[in-house]
Design a protein around this motif. Structure first.
Motif, PDB file in Angstrom:
ATOM      1  N   ASN A 177     -19.066   0.096   5.312  1.00 26.87           N
ATOM      2  CA  ASN A 177     -18.387  -0.352   4.088  1.00 26.87           C
ATOM      3  C   ASN A 177     -17.169  -1.219   4.371  1.00 26.87           C
ATOM      4  OD1 ASN A 177     -17.002   1.792   5.253  1.00 26.87           O
ATOM      5  ND2 ASN A 177     -16.255   2.589   3.286  1.00 26.87           N
ATOM      6  N   ASP A 225     -12.492  -6.590   0.927  1.00 26.67           N
ATOM      7  CA  ASP A 225     -12.417  -7.218  -0.391  1.00 26.67           C
ATOM      8  C   ASP A 225     -11.455  -6.464  -1.311  1.00 26.67           C
ATOM      9  OD1 ASP A 225     -13.509  -9.303  -2.199  1.00 26.67           O
ATOM     10  OD2 ASP A 225     -14.189  -7.541  -3.335  1.00 26.67           O
ATOM     11  N   GLU A 226     -11.490  -5.142  -1.230  1.00 28.74           N
ATOM     12  CA  GLU A 226     -10.655  -4.327  -2.118  1.00 28.74           C
ATOM     13  C   GLU A 226      -9.168  -4.436  -1.797  1.00 28.74           C
ATOM     14  OE1 GLU A 226     -13.851  -0.802  -3.299  1.00 28.74           O
ATOM     15  OE2 GLU A 226     -12.360  -0.450  -1.732  1.00 28.74           O
ATOM     16  N   ILE A 240     -16.538  -4.158   2.011  1.00 24.44           N
ATOM     17  CA  ILE A 240     -16.060  -3.709   0.695  1.00 24.44           C
ATOM     18  C   ILE A 240     -14.564  -3.426   0.769  1.00 24.44           C
ATOM     19  CG2 ILE A 240     -16.221  -1.865  -1.024  1.00 24.44           C
ATOM     20  CD1 ILE A 240     -19.182  -1.567  -0.207  1.00 24.44           C
ATOM     21  N   ILE A 241     -14.135  -2.744   1.848  1.00 19.26           N
ATOM     22  CA  ILE A 241     -12.717  -2.412   2.010  1.00 19.26           C
ATOM     23  C   ILE A 241     -11.881  -3.684   2.122  1.00 19.26           C
ATOM     24  CG2 ILE A 241     -11.026  -1.304   3.528  1.00 19.26           C
ATOM     25  CD1 ILE A 241     -13.225   0.714   4.282  1.00 19.26           C
ATOM     26  N   SER A 288      -5.500   0.814   4.445  1.00 21.77           N
ATOM     27  CA  SER A 288      -6.273   2.051   4.265  1.00 21.77           C
ATOM     28  C   SER A 288      -5.586   3.241   4.917  1.00 21.77           C
ATOM     29  CB  SER A 288      -7.682   1.881   4.845  1.00 21.77           C
ATOM     30  OG  SER A 288      -8.348   0.815   4.207  1.00 21.77           O
ATOM     31  N   GLU A 291      -6.815  -4.675   6.541  1.00 25.02           N
ATOM     32  CA  GLU A 291      -7.634  -3.629   5.902  1.00 25.02           C
ATOM     33  C   GLU A 291      -7.377  -2.275   6.558  1.00 25.02           C
ATOM     34  OE1 GLU A 291      -9.948  -5.386   9.282  1.00 25.02           O
ATOM     35  OE2 GLU A 291      -8.783  -6.198   7.595  1.00 25.02           O
ATOM     36  N   SER A 351       0.816  -1.218   0.000  1.00 21.87           N
ATOM     37  CA  SER A 351       0.000   0.000   0.000  1.00 21.87           C
ATOM     38  C   SER A 351       0.847   1.264   0.000  1.00 21.87           C
ATOM     39  CB  SER A 351      -0.936   0.009   1.214  1.00 21.87           C
ATOM     40  OG  SER A 351      -1.824  -1.090   1.152  1.00 21.87           O
ATOM     41  N   ARG A 363     -12.228   6.414   4.611  1.00 17.33           N
ATOM     42  CA  ARG A 363     -11.955   4.982   4.421  1.00 17.33           C
ATOM     43  C   ARG A 363     -11.101   4.455   5.577  1.00 17.33           C
ATOM     44  NH1 ARG A 363     -11.471   1.423  -0.170  1.00 17.33           N
ATOM     45  NH2 ARG A 363      -9.693  -0.002   0.016  1.00 17.33           N
ATOM     46  N   LYS A 414      -7.705  -7.127  -0.549  1.00 22.53           N
ATOM     47  CA  LYS A 414      -7.328  -8.539  -0.449  1.00 22.53           C
ATOM     48  C   LYS A 414      -6.055  -8.844  -1.229  1.00 22.53           C
ATOM     49  CE  LYS A 414     -10.691 -11.293   0.109  1.00 22.53           C
ATOM     50  NZ  LYS A 414     -11.934 -12.077  -0.109  1.00 22.53           N
TER      51      LYS A 414
END
Length: 729
Positions: A320, A326-327, A323-324, A257, A253, A23, A286, A329
């Motif tokens: 969310n 999953d994004e 969703i985070i 983020s 996650e 990241s 996020r 992963k």
């Protein structure tokens, strides 16, 4: 503008490690299976650690390994040799709290970079300057500092400074909390904090003997989480070089983020690009969605509008969050498609000769050869398409294909399996080369004999009482026959102290000292030297200050957390006259130090231990107070005690913009001093604070250390032996 700025991310699991790197983190910090301040995190074994360092270096990321707890003589050799292992495997730095470990690394592994942990409680320029003398790589500052304070420290020091910018906040100054240790036997200084600051408490009005009903049984010490995005640019401009994210206990996650949020802010600042507020706001939202107890920037940017108390212990996640998860992963995987590195190839295929494949990245070049020679084939010659296809199979690597230069004879043939083998061999060699940054020599194991090489000439001391008084009204307690040393807080009547004789008089300095207090010390330093024989300091910064600005003898108090011989040796070598054992030391720790080091020592024999010192004021919740200017005159400064879920009461005192929380019962060795007297400890320390029958305590202790039987003065079940007679830490 070109600035060296580092974004440092946590990694408590392998998934979080990959998430941090992929990241955009510049560096990661993590722990081995032992000896780090997150005992309950997943952490990493030796082979995993080796892989992590190699992987990180291949993505131009540094690895800092936490050795950030206080250590015992019984384990110091194992820790030091683990540091050797890390050094030999190319770790970028270790994070250290313990003065003894710092001493040993300087002595035995001098080229291993050391970062000083926030557990070492460095909150001013004097603390930084102390560690600069030990050639540390960087100093991690206390979380409680403001932007203004950090600017001044950066201006007046040379060391690289690291600050926290995001994550959970301890209620207490890190390294100075003994609440978990004394209440549950799990020491934060040993990496096992049980987070008592997140538990429910009630405010008990000591005057009216009532519970504040509006604030009954809530987590009144629990802090909001820290978010410093709005301050990063100013911190960079102030000269802060490393920005640290807290969160080794949180999931990937969260790591991903939060890293992305600060990566954007830092990159925009360094590049000079105008920050797109909408984009940053979305990244912030996020990050907050991954975990929140409410957020504050109240330390860096103090504001009466920023209430730092969370009034909750657990965090929440956003709607969310799935969703985070999953994004991010893919970023949690070793061979993520993010942050892959470019690789270029050049291949030479000549009939009758071995194939030659050269691979390049941004740092290294490797060349590999096929086992078999290339052949002639009119039916199945190697085409450029086939060669590119085989060399481009980089899925299970960290590389993306760049350019391929193909030099080959017409109608040359090479097997697909040979191309695949050469690709794998070249990428593995390139990876291995990039993994090594420092080219260090192997050291081998350091033996116990080499570590414990003390010149033992231990002189046993005749025991005596040392007393700390806390008010001008307590001068009458001083008995020149029964005690040889008395500690006087700096704000007592100096003229009255000057008139006293027949005792060692020591100025007593608290563990957290403000700039205003230092100004008082500077102003009165000459008078202090007239009055006092020495000074008791309780922080590395005040130690440095009094060594630089006075000729007073120096005693290091219990807040130095000394539980091993090498911490004692370090302070002895810089001219410290005497020291107190840590509140968390046990009889074995103390005996080992006494057997190894000839320095006068002191043990706390009767005191209500200060379990916490915190910048924030819990009483402000009741009072709805936003003012920290009048703490000393506030009617609430000693009005309340905290009552816990078991009905135990803890005194609170607000003074000099700090809150001190004290144990409900005294720590004492009365009736148990024999073994400690026999060791040759000189000073047996008594503190008058919160004690109504202090003269009886002093009389009983005086008799006991001089072998005279006396009546018992302790009330049954209303005291603690602490860790002195245990070995649970």
């Amino acid at each position: 503008m070109e600035r060296k700025v580092e974004l440092l991310a946590p990694a408590g699991s392998i998934e979080s490690f990959y998430a941090a790197v992929n990241s955009g983190a510049d560096s990661v910090y993590l722990g081995g299976k032992n000896f780090n301040a997150r005992y309950n995190s997943q952490n990493f074994n030796d082979e995993e650690m080796k892989h992590i360092i190699q992987y990180a270096h291949n993505k131009n990321v540094k690895v800092y390994v936490t050795l950030n707890i206080i250590l015992k003589d019984s384990e110091i050799a194992k820790v030091l040799n683990y540091a050797v292992y890390l050094y030999e495997n190319d770790v970028d730095a270790v994070i250290v709290q313990d003065l003894g470990l710092l001493y040993l690394i300087n002595k035995h592994i001098p080229h291993l970079p050391v970062n000083i942990s926030t557990q070492s409680v460095v909150y001013d320029e004097f603390g930084v300057k102390f560690f600069e003398k030990y050639n540390v790589d960087k100093v991690i500052m206390a979380r409680e500092l403001s932007l203004k304070q950090l600017k001044e420290i950066a201006k007046n020091t040379d060391a690289s400074l690291e600050v926290f910018i995001h994550g959970a906040l301890c209620a207490c100054y890190s390294g100075q909390c003994y609440m978990s240790s004394f209440l549950g036997g799990r020491s934060g200084n040993r990496g096992k904090c049980a987070q008592p600051c997140r538990l429910n408490y009630s405010f008990y009005d000591k005057e009216n003997k009532t519970i504040e009903s509006d604030y009954e049984a809530i987590p009144v010490l629990s802090m909001k989480d820290f978010i410093g995005g709005e301050t990063v640019v100013e911190l960079i401009e102030a000269g802060i070089t490393t920005f640290k994210i807290e969160g080794r206990m949180k999931g990937p996650e969260y790591t991903s983020s939060v890293v992305e949020y600060y990566r954007k802010i830092i990159d925009n600042c360094i590049s000079g690009d105008k920050i797109k507020k909408d984009e940053v706001i979305e990244l912030e939202k996020r990050a907050i969605s991954t975990f929140s107890r409410g957020y504050t920037n109240g330390y860096l940017m103090p504001s009466i509008k920023d209430d730092m108390f969370a009034r909750t212990s657990s965090g929440i996640k956003g709607d969310n969050i799935d969703i985070i998860v999953d994004e991010v992963k893919d970023k949690t995987k070793e061979f993520s498609f993010y942050r892959r590195r470019k690789i270029d190839f050049k291949i030479n295929l000549k009939i009758g000769e071995r194939a030659i494949l050269t691979a390049y990245d941004d740092s290294n070049t490797v060349t590999v050869y096929s086992e078999d020679v290339c052949e002639l084939s009119l039916k199945n010659p190697a085409t450029d398409i086939l060669i590119r296809e085989q060399l481009g199979k980089l899925g299970n690597t960290i590389y993306n294909l760049g350019n391929i230069e193909i030099v080959k004879d017409d109608n040359v043939f090479i097997k697909k399996s040979t191309l695949n083998h050469m690709r794998r061999e070249s990428t593995e060699e390139l990876y291995s080369k990039k993994a090594v940054v420092y080219n260090r020599q192997l050291m081998g194991e350091i033996s116990n004999e080499d570590i414990f090489d003390f010149n033992k000439n231990i002189r046993k001391k005749k025991p005596t009482i040392s007393l700390k008084i806390n008010s001008n009204e307590e001068f009458h307690i001083i008995d020149k026959i029964k005690m040889k040393r008395v500690y006087f807080p700096y704000d007592l009547d100096l003229d009255a102290i000057k008139k006293l004789d027949g005792i060692e008089k020591y100025l007593w300095i608290p563990n957290i000292v403000s700039k205003n207090q230092y100004n008082i010390f500077k102003e009165k330093i000459n008078y202090y030297e007239e009055i006092f024989d020495g000074v008791c300091v309780n922080n590395i910064g005040s130690l440095y200050f009094f060594k630089e600005y006075s000729n007073l003898k120096i005693h290091c108090g219990s807040f130095f957390n000394i539980i091993n011989s090498f911490s004692a040796q370090l302070i002895k070598e810089i001219g410290i006259e005497s020291f107190s054992y840590s509140f968390e030391a046990n009889i074995k720790d103390i005996g080992s130090i006494k057997n190894n080091i000839d320095i006068e020592s002191e043990i706390v024999v009767y005191a209500y231990v200060q379990l916490m010192v915190m910048k924030n004021c819990p009483m402000s919740i009741v009072r709805n107070c936003k003012n920290s200017e009048d703490c000393n005159t506030c009617n609430y400064n000693t009005k309340y005690a905290l009552k816990d879920r078991k009905g135990v009461y803890f005194n609170i005192e607000r003074k000099n913009r700090l809150t001190n929380i004290y144990n409900s019962v005294p720590l004492t060795l009365i009736d148990k001093t024999y073994d400690f007297v026999r060791m040759g400890i000189k000073y047996f320390y008594v503190d008058t604070k919160w004690e109504d029958n202090i003269e009886d305590i002093i009389d009983a202790l005086y008799c006991e250390i001089n072998g005279i039987q006396t009546e018992k003065v302790l009330n049954e079940n209303k005291f603690t032996r602490g860790h002195y007679l245990k070995n649970i830490l």
